[in-house]
Design a protein around this motif. Structure first.
Motif, PDB file in Angstrom:
ATOM      1  N   ARG A   1      53.730  27.196  50.923  1.00  0.00           N
ATOM      2  CA  ARG A   1      54.839  26.605  51.664  1.00  0.00           C
ATOM      3  C   ARG A   1      55.961  26.310  50.678  1.00  0.00           C
ATOM      4  O   ARG A   1      56.102  25.191  50.195  1.00  0.00           O
ATOM      5  CB  ARG A   1      54.368  25.312  52.367  1.00  0.00           C
ATOM      6  CG  ARG A   1      53.317  25.550  53.439  1.00  0.00           C
ATOM      7  CD  ARG A   1      53.834  26.339  54.618  1.00  0.00           C
ATOM      8  NE  ARG A   1      54.942  25.709  55.268  1.00  0.00           N
ATOM      9  CZ  ARG A   1      54.865  25.148  56.485  1.00  0.00           C
ATOM     10  NH1 ARG A   1      53.755  25.169  57.163  1.00  0.00           N
ATOM     11  NH2 ARG A   1      55.945  24.590  57.004  1.00  0.00           N
TER      12      ARG A   1
ATOM     13  N   ARG B   1      58.128  23.320  51.136  1.00  0.00           N
ATOM     14  CA  ARG B   1      57.629  21.967  50.830  1.00  0.00           C
ATOM     15  C   ARG B   1      57.545  21.716  49.339  1.00  0.00           C
ATOM     16  O   ARG B   1      56.800  20.845  48.895  1.00  0.00           O
ATOM     17  CB  ARG B   1      56.233  21.780  51.440  1.00  0.00           C
ATOM     18  CG  ARG B   1      56.240  21.767  52.944  1.00  0.00           C
ATOM     19  CD  ARG B   1      54.840  21.455  53.450  1.00  0.00           C
ATOM     20  NE  ARG B   1      54.795  21.600  54.898  1.00  0.00           N
ATOM     21  CZ  ARG B   1      53.684  21.784  55.591  1.00  0.00           C
ATOM     22  NH1 ARG B   1      52.526  21.844  54.963  1.00  0.00           N
ATOM     23  NH2 ARG B   1      53.725  21.899  56.897  1.00  0.00           N
TER      24      ARG B   1
ATOM     25  N   HIS C   1      57.551  18.240  48.073  1.00  0.00           N
ATOM     26  CA  HIS C   1      56.362  17.377  48.219  1.00  0.00           C
ATOM     27  C   HIS C   1      55.748  17.098  46.851  1.00  0.00           C
ATOM     28  O   HIS C   1      55.178  16.045  46.612  1.00  0.00           O
ATOM     29  CB  HIS C   1      55.303  18.069  49.096  1.00  0.00           C
ATOM     30  CG  HIS C   1      55.614  18.010  50.559  1.00  0.00           C
ATOM     31  ND1 HIS C   1      54.657  18.144  51.512  1.00  0.00           N
ATOM     32  CD2 HIS C   1      56.761  17.837  51.214  1.00  0.00           C
ATOM     33  CE1 HIS C   1      55.211  18.053  52.719  1.00  0.00           C
ATOM     34  NE2 HIS C   1      56.497  17.882  52.553  1.00  0.00           N
ATOM     35  N   ALA C   2      55.830  18.100  45.974  1.00  0.00           N
ATOM     36  CA  ALA C   2      55.198  17.988  44.661  1.00  0.00           C
ATOM     37  C   ALA C   2      55.794  16.839  43.856  1.00  0.00           C
ATOM     38  O   ALA C   2      55.142  16.276  42.986  1.00  0.00           O
ATOM     39  CB  ALA C   2      55.334  19.293  43.893  1.00  0.00           C
TER      40      ALA C   2
ATOM     41  N   TYR D   1      55.362  13.237  46.691  1.00  0.00           N
ATOM     42  CA  TYR D   1      54.006  12.706  46.743  1.00  0.00           C
ATOM     43  C   TYR D   1      53.363  12.892  45.386  1.00  0.00           C
ATOM     44  O   TYR D   1      53.845  13.670  44.573  1.00  0.00           O
ATOM     45  CB  TYR D   1      53.174  13.433  47.802  1.00  0.00           C
ATOM     46  CG  TYR D   1      53.758  13.363  49.185  1.00  0.00           C
ATOM     47  CD1 TYR D   1      53.707  12.184  49.912  1.00  0.00           C
ATOM     48  CD2 TYR D   1      54.361  14.459  49.762  1.00  0.00           C
ATOM     49  CE1 TYR D   1      54.246  12.108  51.181  1.00  0.00           C
ATOM     50  CE2 TYR D   1      54.901  14.398  51.038  1.00  0.00           C
ATOM     51  CZ  TYR D   1      54.843  13.214  51.745  1.00  0.00           C
ATOM     52  OH  TYR D   1      55.368  13.135  52.998  1.00  0.00           O
ATOM     53  N   GLY D   2      52.297  12.185  45.160  1.00  0.00           N
ATOM     54  CA  GLY D   2      51.614  12.357  43.882  1.00  0.00           C
ATOM     55  C   GLY D   2      50.139  12.096  44.047  1.00  0.00           C
ATOM     56  O   GLY D   2      49.663  11.760  45.123  1.00  0.00           O
TER      57      GLY D   2
ATOM     58  N   ALA E   1      49.913  17.296  39.340  1.00  0.00           N
ATOM     59  CA  ALA E   1      50.945  16.325  39.701  1.00  0.00           C
ATOM     60  C   ALA E   1      51.676  15.826  38.452  1.00  0.00           C
ATOM     61  O   ALA E   1      52.902  15.663  38.464  1.00  0.00           O
ATOM     62  CB  ALA E   1      50.319  15.150  40.446  1.00  0.00           C
TER      63      ALA E   1
END
Lengths: 420, 238
Positions: free
Chosen positions: A117, A120, A123-124, A127-128, A135
């Motif tokens: 994706r 997205r 998102h990396a 979010y973690g 991450a």
């Protein structure tokens, strides 16, 4: 010097055409190819690759670790130059920093292509996961690029101010990039060098442990793949990064100076090649340890992986690319004094290393994954599709284009009198 | 049954008390586990078929497979069948490596994937010692199966509309979740329901009197790749 250059020089004299026209045409072809492949990739998702659930990582991930390695290696070289005052190598400092930045951009392009994706990707960062090496890596890459750009700025600042005087595109670009700095004094330059030392000092641990050791750690923590699951793995990553980074900087230094008609310093090339061969020998030694420990362990999956590397139908990439091209040829060229003392000889050695390390990267990712994790699961088989090759060539074309344009409009040449 | 919104689903997952209150038969939330008796497994693959039809998984995505290994040479041949769903490990390597916490442990023991968060990096697939994770490459059975694309399984209790729509779990990682959407309506997982030889048992491992708890204590009990330290919630009987 090469016949190619004399032809080019004649061309410039006769019809005043840009000698780089052919080169730009080549780059445009690469980029066009990449654009077509990218369109197919975006439309068709990862279905356009030959990846499967049992072979989840392939060419893009291999290229990603290849370029992360290049970047970390080139950066470490430039930092060693700044931090340990290796004055005779200072001439390649800027090239090394620029190569490090561009390689890192390419690495991120490859990993973006690889995301199921792509939309997205943020998102990396948003979010973690405190237990995920990946991450941390994503964040390290960010810090690292900022650090590299800062370092490039301070290494160019003085010459940018000088270049900003006058008219023309080069001056305009310099005025923009010098970020309002006016201090063209000798003291200012000393301050820059001090800054470079500090940045290099901060950067060395980030590059070793964060960026490239961390990328190795990404693989090493995967217990499900015993071939990767050793503490030596990240160390080998860093050493092979030094090998490929030094090799690429050598190649770039020689070719850029040939293209601009500047003098290539033979002693500098020899010194760089010496470092490259030293790193290469350490790298090979560590890999021998790794393989022996694996074989003695008698662990089924690990031995199956090693046999895949040594005997599968793609084993040419190990024996041919990784060992003959990547190790044997450069070491021989360095041992023979005639080639060691020739720029061309060392250029061939450095190019051979750059190609050889690509074999190393593919052989890290793919063979381990072809071995099924449980008996009865399918054995993986993987060869990249045209879409994967096309996008990869496009991304590399992008890198070459960025380099060519930067080398053209930025004061990449450190003048001899800079060396104090 | 009541349709769960995403928010409710997450709340149920994260706050065990909320879930328990909803269930309200027991004060404690169940901790799901599965037992597979290999002596009873005949290798018919019915579980695989039932799983595919229940979860409407696309080509290349099979939450459950039966691994068949032949040992020995003719005439002394023995075939062993090992059905392999997701182990729902208590120490899941997949959740360890996920960079965005898209895969995580629910309080009921199931290892879940948040399809709306997953970025499709496939690190978890690489990290799973059981090969239990699959990437959804966007394939479809539409050519072979009428109206395959019309509806998708309500995995994790979330309606995901047509296949290929914005909500479909394509280009992300998928795997077995003990048919969580069936558990929500008090049904057992599809593979357990259909097993011809009754080789599969499903229940609450936190309840010492449940059949899975009793079978887990059997001397025949073992785990796949126990040395991995993953603490699977799928227990095999030799």
């Amino acid at each position: 010097m090469s016949t190619q250059l004399t032809v080019e020089q004649k061309m410039t004299k006769t019809n005043k055409k840009d000698p780089l026209t052919l080169w730009y045409v080549f780059l445009v072809i690469l980029l066009a190819l990449g654009a077509v492949a990218l369109a197919a990739r975006v439309n068709g998702g990862l279905g356009t690759t030959n990846l499967t659930s049992s072979m989840p990582w392939g060419a893009w991930v291999s290229f990603y670790i290849y370029f992360v390695g290049m970047s970390a290696g080139a950066f470490l070289l430039s930092s060693l130059i700044h931090v340990f005052d290796m004055k005779h190598l200072r001439k390649v400092g800027r090239d090394a920093t620029l190569v490090a930045i561009i390689s890192m951009i390419l690495a991120l392009c490859f990993i973006l292509l690889d995301l199921g994706r792509m939309d997205r990707f943020w998102h990396a960062l948003w979010y973690g996961n405190i237990t995920s090496v990946l991450a941390y890596e994503v964040r390290f890459y960010g810090i690292y690029i900022v650090l590299l750009l800062t370092e490039l700025y301070f290494s160019l600042r003085h010459d940018l101010i000088l270049q900003a005087k006058g008219d023309g595109l080069k001056a305009k670009i310099a005025r923009l990039l010098k970020l309002g700095s006016k201090d063209a004094t000798e003291e200012g330059r000393q301050k820059d060098w001090w800054m470079l030392k500090v940045l290099g000092g901060i950067g060395i641990p980030i590059a070793i442990f964060g960026v490239h050791g961390g990328t190795g750690l990404l693989f090493a923590v995967v217990k499900a793949q015993p071939y990767w699951n050793t503490a030596l793995f990240p160390v080998i990553f860093v050493v092979s990064a030094l090998v490929s980074g030094t090799a690429l900087v050598t190649v770039i230094y020689i070719i850029r100076n040939w293209a601009t008609g500047e003098l290539v310093e033979q002693s500098l090339v020899k010194s760089l090649a010496g470092w490259m061969i030293l790193f290469l020998v350490v790298d090979v030694g560590l890999q021998v340890f790794e393989i022996l420990v694996g074989l003695y362990g008698l662990e089924h999956q690990e031995i199956a992986t090693l046999f895949t590397i040594f005997t599968s139908r793609f084993s040419w990439s190990y024996w041919g690319v990784q060992l003959v091209i990547g190790v044997l040829i450069p070491i021989l060229l360095y041992i023979i004094s005639r080639t060691r003392n020739s720029t061309k000889g060392m250029l061939v050695a450095a190019i051979a290393v750059v190609i050889g390390i690509l074999g190393v990267r593919f052989n890290i990712v793919i063979p381990a994954l072809t071995v099924p994790v449980l008996p009865g699961l399918p054995t993986g088989y993987y060869f990249p599709t045209l879409v994967e090759w096309g996008t990869s060539l496009g991304v590399m074309g992008l890198g070459l284009l960025i380099y060519t344009v930067s080398a053209r409009y930025l004061p990449m040449d450190t003048k001899a009198n800079d060396i104090t | 049954m009541k349709k769960l919104t995403r928010r409710e689903l997450l709340r149920n997952n994260f706050i065990s008390t909320a879930h328990a209150a909803e269930k309200d038969e027991t004060s404690k939330e169940p901790k799901w586990a599965m037992v597979i008796d290999l002596a009873k497994c005949i290798g018919c693959d019915t579980c695989t078929v039932a799983c595919k039809s229940e979860n409407r998984t696309p080509p290349g995505v099979t939450y459950n497979v039966v691994l068949t290994e032949e040992k020995g040479n003719y005439p002394n041949v023995k075939a062993t069948h090992v059905p392999r769903p997701c182990m729902q490990c208590d120490r899941p390597p997949c959740a360890q490596v996920c960079p965005v916490k898209a895969t995580y442990k629910m309080t009921n023991g199931i290892t879940a994937i948040d399809y709306d968060r997953c970025i499709g990096c496939r690190y978890c697939i690489v990290a799973c010692p059981y090969g239990a994770r699959y990437f959804d490459f966007g394939g479809t059975y539409e050519q072979e199966m009428l109206a395959y694309d019309e509806v998708q399984a309500p995995e994790y209790g979330t309606q995901r509309g047509k296949r290929g729509s914005k909500n479909s779990p394509t280009s992300v990682t998928r795997k077995c979740h003990f048919c969580y959407h069936r558990l929500l309506r008090d049904e057992e997982p599809a593979c357990v329901e259909v097993c011809l030889g009754d080789a599969r048992y499903f229940g609450d491992l936190s309840n010492p009197n449940s059949i899975v708890s009793k079978l887990a204590k059997s001397p025949r009990a073992f785990y796949l790749k126990e040395e991995m330290g993953t603490h699977p919630r799928v227990i095999y009987l030799k």
